[in-house]
Design an enzyme around this catalytic site. Structure first.
Site, PDB file in Angstrom:
ATOM      1  N   PRO A  92       0.841  -1.224  -0.228  1.00 12.21           N
ATOM      2  CA  PRO A  92       0.113  -0.009  -0.047  1.00 12.21           C
ATOM      3  C   PRO A  92       0.732   1.082  -0.129  1.00 12.21           C
ATOM      4  O   PRO A  92       0.214   2.279  -0.225  1.00 12.21           O
ATOM      5  CB  PRO A  92      -0.835   0.131   1.410  1.00 12.21           C
ATOM      6  CG  PRO A  92      -0.363  -1.316   1.790  1.00 12.21           C
ATOM      7  CD  PRO A  92       0.556  -1.845   1.177  1.00 12.21           C
ATOM      8  N   GLU A 119       3.161  -7.572   8.132  1.00 16.22           N
ATOM      9  CA  GLU A 119       3.189  -6.313   7.885  1.00 16.22           C
ATOM     10  C   GLU A 119       4.226  -5.835   6.481  1.00 16.22           C
ATOM     11  O   GLU A 119       4.511  -4.625   6.474  1.00 16.22           O
ATOM     12  CB  GLU A 119       4.039  -5.485   9.257  1.00 16.22           C
ATOM     13  CG  GLU A 119       3.049  -5.833  10.446  1.00 16.22           C
ATOM     14  CD  GLU A 119       1.525  -5.162  10.164  1.00 16.22           C
ATOM     15  OE1 GLU A 119       1.322  -4.166   9.839  1.00 16.22           O
ATOM     16  OE2 GLU A 119       0.626  -5.981  10.372  1.00 16.22           O
ATOM     17  N   ARG A 161      -3.584  -8.718 -20.668  1.00 13.31           N
ATOM     18  CA  ARG A 161      -4.786  -8.247 -21.612  1.00 13.31           C
ATOM     19  C   ARG A 161      -4.102  -7.494 -22.767  1.00 13.31           C
ATOM     20  O   ARG A 161      -4.567  -7.232 -23.833  1.00 13.31           O
ATOM     21  CB  ARG A 161      -6.017  -7.954 -21.410  1.00 13.31           C
ATOM     22  CG  ARG A 161      -5.935  -6.488 -20.605  1.00 13.31           C
ATOM     23  CD  ARG A 161      -7.396  -6.058 -20.133  1.00 13.31           C
ATOM     24  NE  ARG A 161      -7.989  -5.589 -21.015  1.00 13.31           N
ATOM     25  CZ  ARG A 161      -8.037  -4.299 -21.505  1.00 13.31           C
ATOM     26  NH1 ARG A 161      -6.939  -3.463 -21.015  1.00 13.31           N
ATOM     27  NH2 ARG A 161      -8.864  -3.947 -22.496  1.00 13.31           N
ATOM     28  N   ASP A 176      -6.294   1.981 -24.077  1.00 15.58           N
ATOM     29  CA  ASP A 176      -7.700   2.001 -23.994  1.00 15.58           C
ATOM     30  C   ASP A 176      -8.067   3.260 -24.414  1.00 15.58           C
ATOM     31  O   ASP A 176      -9.366   3.473 -24.892  1.00 15.58           O
ATOM     32  CB  ASP A 176      -8.317   1.416 -22.650  1.00 15.58           C
ATOM     33  CG  ASP A 176      -8.256  -0.200 -22.871  1.00 15.58           C
ATOM     34  OD1 ASP A 176      -7.902  -0.690 -23.534  1.00 15.58           O
ATOM     35  OD2 ASP A 176      -8.675  -0.555 -21.721  1.00 15.58           O
TER      36      ASP A 176
HETATM   37  C1  JAH Z   1      -0.946  -6.197   2.639  1.00 12.71           C
HETATM   38  C2  JAH Z   1       1.538  -6.969   1.905  1.00 12.71           C
HETATM   39  N1  JAH Z   1      -2.455  -1.561  -2.838  1.00 12.71           N
HETATM   40  C3  JAH Z   1      -3.216  -2.493  -2.562  1.00 12.71           C
HETATM   41  C4  JAH Z   1      -2.544  -3.662  -1.584  1.00 12.71           C
HETATM   42  C5  JAH Z   1      -1.131  -4.351  -1.962  1.00 12.71           C
HETATM   43  C6  JAH Z   1      -0.499  -4.868  -0.983  1.00 12.71           C
HETATM   44  C7  JAH Z   1      -0.982  -5.005   0.182  1.00 12.71           C
HETATM   45  N2  JAH Z   1      -2.067  -4.358   0.687  1.00 12.71           N
HETATM   46  C8  JAH Z   1      -2.785  -3.666  -0.116  1.00 12.71           C
HETATM   47  C9  JAH Z   1      -0.161  -5.812   1.089  1.00 12.71           C
HETATM   48  C10 JAH Z   1      -0.064  -6.531   3.666  1.00 12.71           C
HETATM   49  C11 JAH Z   1       1.036  -7.173   3.290  1.00 12.71           C
HETATM   50  C12 JAH Z   1       1.045  -6.464   1.168  1.00 12.71           C
END
Ligand code: JAH
Length: 279
Positions: A92, A119, A161, A176
């Site tokens: 994230p 985490e 795709r 697109d």
């Molecule tokens: C959560 C490792 N952008 C969406 C996304 C991508 C990866 C993760 N969470 C949300 C994530 C926990 C551990 C990756």
């Protein structure tokens, strides 16, 4: 294109055997290799996580299994004549995954996806491979998942795709915005097919009129209205030079439409506000 995926849940990737991506694999356009990270542990419990330095909640993925796994995978690919892969790490806190990035990645011969859990992955893994490969930490949106697996499925569908020969591709679906009816920097309006009336809902008459000029103008109005309602961020970023007189008149006629902004989320509702009813 070759894609390697490293995860403690390789079973998550069963959907890559079906539909568009499954067919691309059958046809040899795409080679997907799944790897169990725990295969690169050396203790009896196959441990991949440990407590975070500095304290805090949860666990962090240990760097050693990642280093052994990625070294082996990179070596195996190099042995089959491939150049260095790009390493993609969903998190994230990464840069946004956009259609532009999908197009860029679709032009690569080899991608490796590293799926974190808990985490996340000890940051030294990304630092180490960034000395040898292009490493991108990428986010598919502002929400937290339980791990990177689902984000990788999303990215592979968006990239897959775009590969030549996958989508019945007359090689022009790479962007697109070239698709029929697509309007650059706006979301698409509604679409309809037969029958012309369904459960009392009529298809807008203009679409049955055969008047191509009026249809194009109606579609642009719909795209502008939906962009205003659902993506005010896109409208704000629009180059005014891309708007004609009719566009500007339409947009000025629309009320301010803030939705799910940080400010309205926590603020008192305005005293005069009429609640919107949802069924
Ligand atoms: C959560 C490792 N952008 C969406 C996304 C991508 C990866 C993760 N969470 C949300 C994530 C926990 C551990 C990756």
């Amino acid at each position: 294109m070759r894609i390697d995926i490293v995860s403690i849940f390789p079973e998550y990737f069963a959907p890559l055997g079906v539909s568009l991506i499954g067919k691309a694999r059958e046809r040899g356009i795409l080679d997907v290799c799944l790897h169990q990270l725990r295969d690169w542990t050396d203790d009896v419990h196959r441990t991949v996580d440990d407590t975070p330095y500095g304290g805090g909640p949860g666990m962090v993925m240990k760097p050693e299994p990642w280093g052994e796994a990625l070294d082996d995978i990179i070596t195996s690919g190099a042995a089959t004549g491939q150049d260095q892969p790009r390493l993609i790490v969903p998190t994230p806190s990464g840069r946004p995954f956009t259609q532009q990035l999908a197009v860029e990645l679709a032009a690569e011969p080899w991608l490796v996806f590293a799926c974190g859990r808990y985490e996340g992955i000890d940051s030294r893994v990304m630092a180490e491979y960034a000395t040898r490969l292009r490493v991108d930490e990428v986010s598919i949106g502002d929400y937290v998942l339980a791990g990177g697996e689902v984000a990788v499925l999303v990215m592979i569908e968006a990239i897959g795709r775009l590969l030549p020969g996958v989508l019945g591709n007359a090689d022009s679906v790479t962007d697109d915005s070239f698709a029929p009816g697509a309007m650059h920097n706006l979301v698409e309006g509604p679409v309809y097919t037969k029958p012309p009336e369904w459960r009392g809902h009529r298809v807008p008459d203009v679409l049955l009129s055969g008047h191509h000029g009026k249809i194009a103008r109606w579609r642009r109005d719909q795209a502008l209205r939906r962009t205003h309602a659902n993506r005010p961020d896109l409208l704000a970023a629009l180059d005014p030079a891309t708007l004609d007189k009719h566009d500007r008149a339409l947009l000025s006629s629309l009320p301010p439409a803030p939705q799910e902004t940080a400010s309205t989320e926590t603020a008192e509702p305005p005293p005069s506000a009429t609640p919107t009813r949802h069924p």
